[in-house]
Design a protein around this motif. Structure first.
Motif, PDB file in Angstrom:
ATOM      1  N   VAL A  35       0.853  -1.186   0.000  1.00 11.72           N
ATOM      2  CA  VAL A  35       0.000   0.000   0.000  1.00 11.72           C
ATOM      3  C   VAL A  35       0.886   1.233   0.000  1.00 11.72           C
ATOM      4  O   VAL A  35       1.715   1.421   0.885  1.00 11.72           O
ATOM      5  CB  VAL A  35      -0.944   0.009   1.223  1.00 11.72           C
ATOM      6  N   LYS A  36       0.715   2.078  -1.020  1.00 14.52           N
ATOM      7  CA  LYS A  36       1.513   3.287  -1.169  1.00 14.52           C
ATOM      8  C   LYS A  36       0.765   4.544  -0.743  1.00 14.52           C
ATOM      9  O   LYS A  36       1.363   5.485  -0.238  1.00 14.52           O
ATOM     10  CB  LYS A  36       1.971   3.458  -2.624  1.00 14.52           C
ATOM     11  N   GLU A  37      -0.548   4.545  -0.988  1.00 14.42           N
ATOM     12  CA  GLU A  37      -1.320   5.758  -0.706  1.00 14.42           C
ATOM     13  C   GLU A  37      -2.764   5.395  -0.391  1.00 14.42           C
ATOM     14  O   GLU A  37      -3.331   4.490  -0.994  1.00 14.42           O
ATOM     15  CB  GLU A  37      -1.279   6.694  -1.922  1.00 14.42           C
ATOM     16  N   ILE A  38      -3.314   6.122   0.573  1.00 18.09           N
ATOM     17  CA  ILE A  38      -4.716   5.960   0.942  1.00 18.09           C
ATOM     18  C   ILE A  38      -5.357   7.346   0.873  1.00 18.09           C
ATOM     19  O   ILE A  38      -4.872   8.280   1.504  1.00 18.09           O
ATOM     20  CB  ILE A  38      -4.861   5.383   2.365  1.00 18.09           C
ATOM     21  N   GLN A  39      -6.430   7.443   0.094  1.00 20.57           N
ATOM     22  CA  GLN A  39      -7.133   8.721  -0.037  1.00 20.57           C
ATOM     23  C   GLN A  39      -8.450   8.638   0.736  1.00 20.57           C
ATOM     24  O   GLN A  39      -9.231   7.701   0.543  1.00 20.57           O
ATOM     25  CB  GLN A  39      -7.416   9.050  -1.491  1.00 20.57           C
ATOM     26  N   VAL A  40      -8.656   9.619   1.607  1.00 18.62           N
ATOM     27  CA  VAL A  40      -9.828   9.656   2.470  1.00 18.62           C
ATOM     28  C   VAL A  40     -10.478  11.029   2.383  1.00 18.62           C
ATOM     29  O   VAL A  40      -9.794  12.049   2.368  1.00 18.62           O
ATOM     30  CB  VAL A  40      -9.425   9.377   3.943  1.00 18.62           C
ATOM     31  N   GLN A  41     -11.806  11.040   2.321  1.00 18.85           N
ATOM     32  CA  GLN A  41     -12.562  12.291   2.418  1.00 18.85           C
ATOM     33  C   GLN A  41     -13.069  12.435   3.839  1.00 18.85           C
ATOM     34  O   GLN A  41     -13.616  11.483   4.407  1.00 18.85           O
ATOM     35  CB  GLN A  41     -13.771  12.285   1.482  1.00 18.85           C
TER      36      GLN A  41
END
Length: 132
Positions: A35-41
């Motif tokens: 896992v390189k990146e996690i995008q969260v709103q």
């Protein structure tokens, strides 16, 4: 440290732990990868303090993922819809009155949730979704 601050920190830590568990499960179900990146709103009305969330993520992500994993946090403004006239509008200064007709019965349609938007994995697959 005050009780209120401690409780807030624990709230964000708990949310981040839940998020990281969810990400780990999604990646495992999709065949694995780094896992390189996690995008969260994060909605303005979600009750989440972005700085505390980021801090908890920085601390806890190392326990879940051995390599560096980046958090992309998108802050979402509060939007509402008037139940009388149907006008959609962005809520300013917690003023939940319709700017078109001046009434107060509105429904929040955006900005009250925390949503996992995407996961970038170092493999040929990128997992995307809108999970709550």
């Amino acid at each position: 440290m005050s009780y209120v601050l401690w409780r807030s920190i624990m709230h964000e830590r708990s949310l981040v732990q839940t998020l990281l568990n969810q990400v780990q499960q999604i990646v495992a179900d999709d065949g694995g990868g780094v896992v390189k990146e996690i995008q969260v709103q994060v909605g303005d009305l979600s009750g989440v303090e972005p700085l505390l969330f980021e801090s908890a993520f920085t601390e806890l992500a190392r326990e879940w993922f051995p390599q560096e994993c980046r958090l992309v946090l998108d802050i979402v403004p509060v939007k509402a819809e008037c139940r009388l006239c149907g006008q959609c509008f962005e809520v300013q200064d917690n003023e939940f009155l319709c700017p078109a007709c001046g009434t107060g019965p509105v429904e929040v349609i955006q900005g009250d949730q925390v949503k996992l938007m995407s996961i970038t994995v170092d493999s040929e697959n990128s997992v995307s979704g809108a999970k709550s």
